[in-house]
Every structure is written in C-alpha cells, then in structure tokens.
Design a protein around this motif. Structure first.
Motif, short mmCIF file in Angstrom:
data_model
loop_
_atom_site.label_atom_id
_atom_site.label_comp_id
_atom_site.label_asym_id
_atom_site.label_seq_id
_atom_site.Cartn_x
_atom_site.Cartn_y
_atom_site.Cartn_z
N GLU A 99 -43.88 15.02 -21.04
CA GLU A 99 -43.38 13.80 -21.64
C GLU A 99 -41.94 13.65 -21.18
O GLU A 99 -41.19 14.63 -21.15
CB GLU A 99 -43.45 13.91 -23.16
N LYS A 101 -38.44 11.39 -21.94
CA LYS A 101 -37.84 10.51 -22.94
C LYS A 101 -36.38 10.20 -22.61
O LYS A 101 -35.69 11.05 -22.07
CB LYS A 101 -37.89 11.17 -24.33
N ASN A 104 -35.05 8.56 -28.04
CA ASN A 104 -36.35 8.63 -28.71
C ASN A 104 -37.43 7.82 -28.01
O ASN A 104 -38.58 7.80 -28.45
CB ASN A 104 -36.23 8.14 -30.16
N VAL A 106 -40.11 7.13 -25.29
CA VAL A 106 -40.95 7.80 -24.30
C VAL A 106 -41.07 6.88 -23.09
O VAL A 106 -41.57 5.75 -23.22
CB VAL A 106 -42.35 8.12 -24.88
#
Length: 128
Positions: A99, A101, A104, A106
């Motif tokens: 992931e 980012k 906050n 993504v």
C-alpha cells in the motif's frame, strides 16, 4: 534462503516524489505527478527489502510479478509511505501486498512477487 519472516510481517519505505519520478515519455513530460512506472519501481523495492534479509551470499532475488492499482495522484514533493506485507511464503517464493499512502490518502495498492535463486542458476539463464 533464510526463513526469518512469516505472513503478516511488514517492511516500510518512504519516497519523496522527485521531478524524475513524474510522468514523462519520449514525447516529453505528461504531468507533474508520480508516474505509475516510478510508483511500481518503488513498490517493488519496498517488497524487495524482505529478500535482502532472506537471501544468502550465493543467492539473488528476481521479480516474478507486479500489479499496480493507482488510486490517486501524488504531486512532486509529496512524501509517499509504502508498506509491504508478506501474504505468501512458499519454498523460495515470496509474495507481498503493498500500500502506498500520502498522509492518510491511499494512492496505490497491489502485489509483488519474487523468487530467490542461486546466483549460479541465474547466470545460466542469462547465457542464452
């Protein structure tokens, strides 16, 4: 190959998006945001951090697959935090989910796979 990790273990990598990471092709610059190509490179690097700790002196990792779902843009200068999580370890194969980012938000997700092989075996593959 050292088996020092298990599914669920994580590695982290941070990239500040540079001008050279922004979308450009032979025809020129496209836009001043993190290109999918550069994001994929950095995602693979984050996942490879496991391999660096797992491979022995006579071994090397080789990528087997990479997926990228690019969800949102990141401008040049943005700080992108990658988290790679092991989802599968089998013999000499490791598969991670990652992931990426910005704060906050993504901006990307996907999976990356690598296989750890003896350097001698890799060398033979290149002698085609």
């Amino acid at each position: 190959m050292l088996h020092c990790f298990k599914p669920g273990d994580q590695k982290h990598f941070t990239r500040v998006v540079r001008e050279e990471d922004c979308a450009a092709f032979d025809s020129g610059a496209v836009h001043p945001v993190y290109s999918t190509f550069a994001l994929a490179r950095d995602a693979e690097w984050c996942c490879r951090l496991f391999v660096l700790d797992m491979k022995e002196a006579d071994e090397e990792g080789i990528g087997t697959m990479l997926t990228v779902q690019h969800h949102a843009p990141a401008k040049a200068g943005s700080i992108v935090d990658f988290t790679a999580t092991i989802v599968q370890l089998q013999t000499h194969t490791i598969v991670c989910r990652y992931e990426a980012k910005v704060g906050n938000l993504v901006i990307a997700t996907g999976e990356q796979g690598q296989k750890v092989l003896k350097k001698e075996k890799l060398q033979k593959l290149f002698e085609l």
